[in-house]
Write an enzyme that holds these catalytic residues in place. Structure first.
Site, mmCIF file in Angstrom:
data_model
loop_
_atom_site.group_PDB
_atom_site.id
_atom_site.type_symbol
_atom_site.label_atom_id
_atom_site.label_comp_id
_atom_site.label_asym_id
_atom_site.label_seq_id
_atom_site.Cartn_x
_atom_site.Cartn_y
_atom_site.Cartn_z
ATOM 1 N N ASP A 17 38.753 9.156 -78.269
ATOM 2 C CA ASP A 17 37.581 8.438 -78.795
ATOM 3 C C ASP A 17 36.324 8.896 -78.061
ATOM 4 O OD1 ASP A 17 39.285 6.457 -80.340
ATOM 5 O OD2 ASP A 17 39.942 6.041 -78.308
ATOM 6 N N GLU A 273 43.428 14.404 -81.201
ATOM 7 C CA GLU A 273 42.468 14.898 -82.190
ATOM 8 C C GLU A 273 41.576 16.007 -81.626
ATOM 9 O OE1 GLU A 273 40.835 12.046 -84.818
ATOM 10 O OE2 GLU A 273 38.923 13.063 -84.987
HETATM 11 O O1 TRH Z 1 43.582 11.731 -75.341
HETATM 12 P P1 TRH Z 1 44.084 11.887 -76.708
HETATM 13 O O2 TRH Z 1 45.506 11.605 -76.895
HETATM 14 O O3 TRH Z 1 43.245 11.001 -77.668
HETATM 15 C C1 TRH Z 1 43.826 10.264 -78.723
HETATM 16 C C2 TRH Z 1 43.494 10.805 -80.049
HETATM 17 O O4 TRH Z 1 42.135 10.991 -80.226
HETATM 18 C C3 TRH Z 1 44.012 9.879 -81.114
HETATM 19 O O5 TRH Z 1 43.697 10.362 -82.389
HETATM 20 C C4 TRH Z 1 43.402 8.540 -80.902
HETATM 21 O O6 TRH Z 1 43.837 7.661 -81.840
HETATM 22 C C5 TRH Z 1 43.775 8.086 -79.533
HETATM 23 O O7 TRH Z 1 43.299 8.994 -78.583
HETATM 24 C C6 TRH Z 1 43.176 6.736 -79.257
HETATM 25 O O8 TRH Z 1 43.840 13.397 -77.205
HETATM 26 P P2 TRH Z 1 42.504 14.172 -77.632
HETATM 27 O O9 TRH Z 1 41.964 13.668 -78.919
HETATM 28 O O10 TRH Z 1 42.851 15.573 -77.573
HETATM 29 O O11 TRH Z 1 41.460 13.846 -76.492
HETATM 30 C C7 TRH Z 1 41.535 14.399 -75.227
HETATM 31 C C8 TRH Z 1 40.152 14.735 -74.732
HETATM 32 O O12 TRH Z 1 40.206 15.078 -73.369
HETATM 33 C C9 TRH Z 1 39.550 15.949 -75.459
HETATM 34 O O13 TRH Z 1 38.159 15.744 -75.654
HETATM 35 C C10 TRH Z 1 39.759 17.086 -74.470
HETATM 36 C C11 TRH Z 1 39.579 16.343 -73.179
HETATM 37 N N1 TRH Z 1 40.180 16.969 -71.998
HETATM 38 C C12 TRH Z 1 39.328 17.331 -70.959
HETATM 39 O O14 TRH Z 1 38.094 17.175 -71.078
HETATM 40 N N2 TRH Z 1 39.885 17.853 -69.846
HETATM 41 C C13 TRH Z 1 41.215 18.060 -69.696
HETATM 42 O O15 TRH Z 1 41.654 18.549 -68.647
HETATM 43 C C14 TRH Z 1 42.060 17.713 -70.787
HETATM 44 C C15 TRH Z 1 43.546 17.936 -70.665
HETATM 45 C C16 TRH Z 1 41.507 17.155 -71.917
#
Ligand code: TRH
Length: 377
Positions: A17, A273
């Site tokens: 989010d 996402e």
């Molecule tokens: O963390 P998530 O599992 O988020 C999820 C999804 O958005 C899902 O659809 C939603 O319903 C739920 O949250 C509530 O995975 P996502 O979407 O990949 O988000 C991770 C974020 O973290 C992304 O912006 C990338 C960032 N990130 C970093 O900035 N540094 C890191 O080292 C890593 C591993 C990720």
């Protein structure tokens, strides 16, 4: 006059989010000259990907975005010209009254979750509910023409390509994370939820003819990694080797560094996402751990994406990829599908780049939002 945008983000769980809204907010400022306030109810989740965030303050500026703590007790604020409720979060009732009290009502949108399902095209930009005369609209990101597209910063693919062609820059970046892969090792990143299917995949990687260096940002999958290794208390910086497989725990880094990590790796396991989209922009084969939903409706979303993503692959490569992704998302056996995928590696690799280029033909999500606003006023 600059349009004023308010983006509301309620952190449900994980980082998606805040990851999506923070990326969008920055892009609206940097590329479209918008005046953006980002309202976030949980600044601690935000701090993980943006360490400059001061979790104690209610108002601060980061990368040109006015970051506001969205308090449980709303303190009042004038409504902006464009209001985005991210992922169906409920706006404060007083803020909705402020929207209705404006001389000219704002453009109010719900920014929905990403899905490749067919029906998204039909619902994108449709009117939703009304509040005291203020109309809300659905805005759907997506992969197909007729959706709002995907978040993609200007110049992203050019930056990515230059980085991928620069072995020294990659090596230097990896060194900043304490990563020193052996010559010829296959780099894989692993960002996933808990997954019982991991052990079989690690088994096959550890007995493979080629060495693998697996980079695991700290997070929910670490428990499964520990179980497989037979160790406890895995922490950032730990490196373990089991035959052909080296496993290393990485810190959670800022978003632009995470992009670079994806660009360095031959294969990326991602989730949710935003990381899922970033892995597609990396132009490398990927594995998606989709966010679980009640009654397994996430599996329909997974199938919809797979149908689209694999449409241009040969039947054998398509079957390999689909089998692997389905195994990963149903905690099934990963060993056989991984071997199958390796047999089609050149095709699957080339396809990852073509898919990326095809997706980049669509307007990016921030531009699509701005265009919607401009056509609406
Ligand atoms: O963390 P998530 O599992 O988020 C999820 C999804 O958005 C899902 O659809 C939603 O319903 C739920 O949250 C509530 O995975 P996502 O979407 O990949 O988000 C991770 C974020 O973290 C992304 O912006 C990338 C960032 N990130 C970093 O900035 N540094 C890191 O080292 C890593 C591993 C990720």
């Amino acid at each position: 006059m600059k349009a004023r945008w308010d983006i509301f983000c309620s952190v449900v769980d994980n980082y998606g989010d805040i990851g999506v809204t923070w990326r969008l907010a920055r892009q609206l400022v940097a590329e479209h000259g918008c005046d953006v306030r980002l309202w976030v109810d949980d600044l601690r989740a935000f701090e993980r990907m943006c360490p400059e965030i001061d979790v104690q303050v209610d108002q601060q500026w980061q990368a040109g975005v006015e970051v506001r703590h969205w308090p449980a007790e709303w303190q009042g604020a004038a409504a902006a010209d464009v209001v985005i409720a991210a992922f169906a979060c409920q706006l404060p009732p007083d803020y909705m009254d402020a929207m209705a009290a404006r001389e000219r009502p704002p453009l109010w949108m719900n920014l929905d979750y990403l899905s490749a399902e067919d029906w998204v095209v039909g619902c994108h930009r449709l009117p939703s509910v009304k509040y005291k005369g203020v109309q809300k609209y659905f805005f759907f990101p997506g992969f197909r023409p007729g959706t709002g597209g995907l978040l993609r910063e200007a110049g992203l693919l050019e930056q990515r390509r230059a980085f991928q062609q620069d072995a020294a820059a990659q090596q230097q970046f990896l060194q900043t994370l304490g990563v020193f892969p052996a010559t010829g090792a296959r780099l894989i990143s692993l960002f996933a939820y808990e997954n019982a299917g991991l052990a079989a995949w690690l088994d096959v990687l550890s007995t493979d003819g080629r060495t693998t260096h697996l980079l695991v940002p700290e997070g929910r999958i670490l428990g499964d990694v520990q179980r497989w290794l037979g160790v406890e208390g895995l922490a950032v910086g730990d490196v373990h080797q089991r035959d052909a497989l080296t496993l290393q725990v990485l810190p959670f880094v800022r978003q632009d560094q995470y992009d670079r990590l994806l660009w360095c790796c031959e294969f990326n396991a991602v989730r949710g996402e935003d990381s899922f989209v970033r892995a597609q922009w990396a132009g490398r084969p990927l594995l998606w751990h989709i966010y679980r939903q009640d009654e397994d409706i996430h599996l329909d979303k997974l199938d919809a994406f797979l149908a689209l993503y694999t449409a241009a692959l040969s039947p054998a490569a398509r079957a390999a990829l689909i089998t692997l992704w389905q195994a990963w998302n149903t905690q099934g056996d990963m060993a056989q599908p991984w071997k199958m995928l390796m047999e089609h590696w050149p095709e699957v690799s080339q396809h990852a780049e073509s898919w990326c280029l095809e997706q980049a033909l669509q307007a990016d999500l921030a531009t699509a939002l701005v265009q919607f606003y401009e056509s609406w006023i």
